[in-house]
Design a protein around this motif. Structure first.
Motif, PDB file in Angstrom:
ATOM      1  N   HIS A   1      -4.988   5.968   6.297  1.00 18.95           N
ATOM      2  CA  HIS A   1      -6.247   5.290   6.630  1.00 18.95           C
ATOM      3  C   HIS A   1      -6.153   4.520   7.953  1.00 18.95           C
ATOM      4  O   HIS A   1      -7.037   3.702   8.239  1.00 18.95           O
ATOM      5  N   HIS A   2      -5.101   4.778   8.750  1.00 23.53           N
ATOM      6  CA  HIS A   2      -4.971   4.073  10.032  1.00 23.53           C
ATOM      7  C   HIS A   2      -5.821   4.742  11.112  1.00 23.53           C
ATOM      8  O   HIS A   2      -5.701   5.946  11.339  1.00 23.53           O
TER       9      HIS A   2
ATOM     10  N   THR B   1      -4.571   3.140   1.726  1.00 19.79           N
ATOM     11  CA  THR B   1      -4.292   4.507   1.284  1.00 19.79           C
ATOM     12  C   THR B   1      -4.485   4.591  -0.229  1.00 19.79           C
ATOM     13  O   THR B   1      -4.900   5.623  -0.757  1.00 19.79           O
TER      14      THR B   1
ATOM     15  N   ASP C   1      -3.414  -4.620   1.031  1.00 27.24           N
ATOM     16  CA  ASP C   1      -3.855  -4.186   2.360  1.00 27.24           C
ATOM     17  C   ASP C   1      -5.148  -4.862   2.814  1.00 27.24           C
ATOM     18  O   ASP C   1      -5.548  -4.703   3.960  1.00 27.24           O
TER      19      ASP C   1
ATOM     20  N   ASP D   1       0.825  -1.208   0.000  1.00 21.64           N
ATOM     21  CA  ASP D   1       0.000   0.000   0.000  1.00 21.64           C
ATOM     22  C   ASP D   1       0.862   1.262   0.000  1.00 21.64           C
ATOM     23  O   ASP D   1       0.631   2.182  -0.783  1.00 21.64           O
TER      24      ASP D   1
ATOM     25  N   ASP E   1       0.257   6.811   4.085  1.00 19.15           N
ATOM     26  CA  ASP E   1       0.063   5.517   4.761  1.00 19.15           C
ATOM     27  C   ASP E   1       0.828   5.408   6.082  1.00 19.15           C
ATOM     28  O   ASP E   1       1.053   4.301   6.562  1.00 19.15           O
TER      29      ASP E   1
END
Ligand SMILES: [Mn+2]
Length: 317
Positions: free
Chosen positions: A108-109, A128, A158, A29, A85
């Motif tokens: 996107h965490h 991401t 991912d 990713d 990311d």
């Protein structure tokens, strides 16, 4: 400052000199997202650099443009440093120190610590790469076949090739869009799955290290790799073996670095492992997370197992 995707697009449009980076120990990713964004911005005539404080693992060197990724050397100035990311500052230290620029994090965490000047975080995105695809559409940039390969790899890796809980209908729509633009899933899958013999030999040792704890609810494996191999190969796939054991709620992969550092990865079905990782200064997602414990293997194992059993009890699992 939290900004919208439209604002991200405006910042990228306005910047002329852009550095793109991602977290250390890069995965599909982070690399696919970096390379896709690079190709789109460079095609607009901007000055763009790809900097990463790590090697590109051998398995990802097929990604179009992978050879353009450099380590930071000395100081430089740019209009914008895009950090992809990465959920916290620890994972991008060297590049952030080397580049003087406004910083923008796209991630996107769920565990993101909001460490840059500007950020766009969508924890609903499986990767991401999904956000980058939306961004390119928003900016009306051409999505070439090479960009499609990079973004498909970013998204597919991912979410376990669309098998994990984070793979939504939107994830599959993004993937379908990328197939229409030239990504060929079977070719990408074959690139990712073909392994050097040494990796299968390592697997033998990994399976030999399997331990079962907490009445079968925790399974651990240990990967021993020397520093050089460590940089070139990705070992994350090994954690799927303990993860797939019947009755296992938590899979843990230990990777001893030295007497004072052990890297640890977690996978789970129901347990919130981001919480577990955060307790050791790491981070990640609810079902996949990691951290580094400041201890040798034996000490790290003891600390992690104690914390994991506590979390299992608290979670009623
Ligand atoms: Mn990711």
């Amino acid at each position: 400052m939290e900004i919208s995707l439209r604002h991200v697009a405006n910042m990228l449009n306005e910047a002329e000199r852009i550095v793109i980076t991602a977290h250390i120990h890069p995965d599909g990713d982070s690399l696919g997202s970096m390379l896709a964004l690079y190709a789109s911005l460079a095609a607009q005539g901007k000055k763009v650099w790809l900097l990463l404080d790590d090697e590109v693992p051998a398995v990802y060197r097929f990604l179009p443009g992978a050879e353009l990724i450099r380590r930071p050397e000395g100081k430089m100035e740019a209009d914008l440093l895009v950090v992809l990311d990465a959920s916290d500052a620890d994972r991008v230290t060297a590049v952030v120190e080397a580049v003087r620029a406004k910083t923008l994090n796209i991630d996107h965490h769920i565990s993101n610590t909001k460490f840059t000047d500007y950020w766009y975080i969508d924890s609903q995105a499986a990767a991401t790469g999904e956000i980058i695809l939306d961004l390119l559409h928003l900016m009306k940039l051409e999505i070439t076949a090479d960009i499609a390969v990079n973004l498909f790899t970013a998204i597919a890796t991912d979410c376990g090739f669309f098998r994990y809980a984070n793979a939504s209908s939107a994830t599959l729509r993004h993937a379908a869009d990328l197939i229409d633009r030239g990504a060929r899933p079977h070719v990408i899958a074959e690139q990712l799955e073909t392994k050097p013999l040494a990796s299968i030999m390592t697997l033998r040792g990994v399976l030999d290290s399997l331990e079962i704890h907490a009445g079968g609810r925790i399974a651990t494996v240990t990967v021993y790799v020397d520093a050089a191999e460590n940089a070139a190969e990705t070992t994350e796939g090994y954690i799927n073996y303990p993860r797939n054991i019947e009755g296992v709620e938590l899979a843990v992969l230990f990777k001893p670095v030295d007497d004072n550092a052990t890297r640890v990865s977690f996978r789970s079905r129901r347990l919130d492992v981001a919480r577990l990782a955060l307790g050791f200064g790491g981070g990640g997602h609810a079902r996949a997370a990691g951290c580094t414990v400041a201890s040798g293997l034996a000490g790290a194992k003891e600390q992690i197992l104690r914390a994991a059993e506590r979390l299992l009890a608290e979670s009623g699992l």
